[in-house]
Write an enzyme that holds these catalytic residues in place. Structure first.
Site, short mmCIF file in Angstrom:
data_model
loop_
_atom_site.label_atom_id
_atom_site.label_comp_id
_atom_site.label_asym_id
_atom_site.label_seq_id
_atom_site.Cartn_x
_atom_site.Cartn_y
_atom_site.Cartn_z
CG HIS A 1 31.48 -21.24 15.16
ND1 HIS A 1 30.72 -22.36 15.32
CD2 HIS A 1 31.97 -20.93 16.39
CE1 HIS A 1 30.74 -22.72 16.60
NE2 HIS A 1 31.50 -21.87 17.27
CD GLU B 1 35.64 -22.23 18.60
OE1 GLU B 1 35.44 -21.77 19.71
OE2 GLU B 1 34.75 -22.31 17.73
CE LYS C 1 28.34 -21.76 20.53
NZ LYS C 1 28.59 -23.17 20.38
CD GLU D 1 27.70 -23.87 16.94
OE1 GLU D 1 27.26 -22.70 16.97
OE2 GLU D 1 28.12 -24.46 17.96
CG ASN E 1 29.87 -17.90 19.31
OD1 ASN E 1 28.88 -17.21 19.01
ND2 ASN E 1 30.17 -19.03 18.69
CB SER F 1 34.10 -27.42 26.85
OG SER F 1 33.07 -27.98 26.05
N GLY G 1 30.76 -27.29 23.04
CA GLY G 1 29.44 -27.52 23.63
C GLY G 1 29.26 -28.91 24.21
C1 PEP Z 1 32.05 -22.01 20.46
O1 PEP Z 1 30.98 -22.31 19.99
O2 PEP Z 1 32.78 -21.21 19.86
C2 PEP Z 1 32.44 -22.63 21.75
C3 PEP Z 1 33.71 -22.64 22.06
O3 PEP Z 1 31.44 -23.16 22.50
P1 PEP Z 1 31.58 -23.80 23.97
O4 PEP Z 1 32.45 -22.89 24.78
O5 PEP Z 1 30.18 -23.85 24.49
O6 PEP Z 1 32.19 -25.15 23.80
#
Ligand code: PEP
Length: 248
Positions: free
Chosen positions: A95, A167, A12, A97, A10, A213, A173
């Site tokens: 997601h 998630e 972003k 976000e 992703n 992460s 993040g």
């Molecule tokens: C995400 O935004 O889907 C995600 C998993 O981000 P990160 O790997 O940076 O935690």
């Protein structure tokens, strides 16, 4: 039935078209793996460039957002037919976000899942709990509620082609990963729920990712778990570490 692993980046709101082309070139030889579906979920402006760059490889193109109408007066939005024509196969829906920053609720997310399937796009449906819910111990009920809402009127045949990304918001993040056992617990919970809502075959077929992460150092342990079929990767998808996750 063996589920094929799916590792999706992703990106972003990162990478201009030129930068996207350079990242595709850097990753090209490193992500070749016939046992894994590799997906780059890129900003809309990068889709054409990335589709061209990955042509003839095992990399699939994904998008991060769309609107549920095909066309019309929806300033700033992009439609499923537009994405399809540009070469998109997968679409991230729900997601955290989009839910938290852009106010998307489960009614809209459910409509997006149905529209994606109707348009021939494969949804990567995200769910996950906040730190407060994790600490309160009510995260399981929360995840079940999200999945039930988001899959209202979605058929078993569609769910067989669905990807669900668990998630935990507290791990996105932040550098804080859910432990492999914590991630497995919820991914199994989701699979058991799909068996209850649909049937055993559907639960066996649906692919469930962990996201939060995930990186080159922790991917192998997470991906070794029975109910974790892949990863949705944010930060680490923007560098060659991503290839280590693909090959973990
Ligand atoms: C995400 O935004 O889907 C995600 C998993 O981000 P990160 O790997 O940076 O935690």
């Amino acid at each position: 039935m063996a589920r094929k692993r799916i590792i999706a980046g992703n990106w972003k709101m990162n990478k201009t078209p030129e930068e996207a082309k350079a990242l595709c070139a850097d990753l090209k030889d490193l992500v070749v793996n016939d046992n894994v579906d590799v997906v780059y979920c890129v900003p809309a402006i990068d889709i054409t460039t990335v589709a061209e760059a990955v042509k003839g490889t095992n990399v699939h193109v994904g998008a991060q957002n769309f609107y549920i109408e095909d066309k019309g007066a929806f300033t700033g939005e992009i439609s499923a037919p537009m994405l399809k024509e540009a070469g998109v196969e997968y679409i991230i829906i729900g997601h955290s976000e989009r839910r938290d920053i852009f106010g998307e609720n489960d009614v809209l997310i459910n409509a997006k899942v149905k529209k994606a399937f109707a348009s021939g796009l494969k949804p990567i449906l995200c769910c996950g709990e906040s730190l407060a819910l994790r600490k309160a111990g009510t995260y399981k009920e929360w995840i079940e509620r999200q999945i039930k809402w988001d899959l209202t009127d979605v058929t078993a045949d569609q769910v067989k082609n669905l990807v669900i990304a668990y998630e935990p918001i507290w791990a996105i993040g932040t550098g804080e990963t859910a432990s492999a056992d914590q991630a497995q617990e919820v991914c199994k919970l989701i699979r058991d729920l799909i068996a209850k809502l649909y049937d055993a075959d559907t639960a066996e077929a649906v692919r469930i990712q962990y996201g939060g992460s995930m990186n080159a150092g922790n991917a192998a342990e997470l991906l070794a778990k029975d109910d974790i079929d892949g990863g949705l990767i944010g930060g680490a998808s923007l560098k060659t570490d991503f290839a280590q996750i693909v090959n973990a």
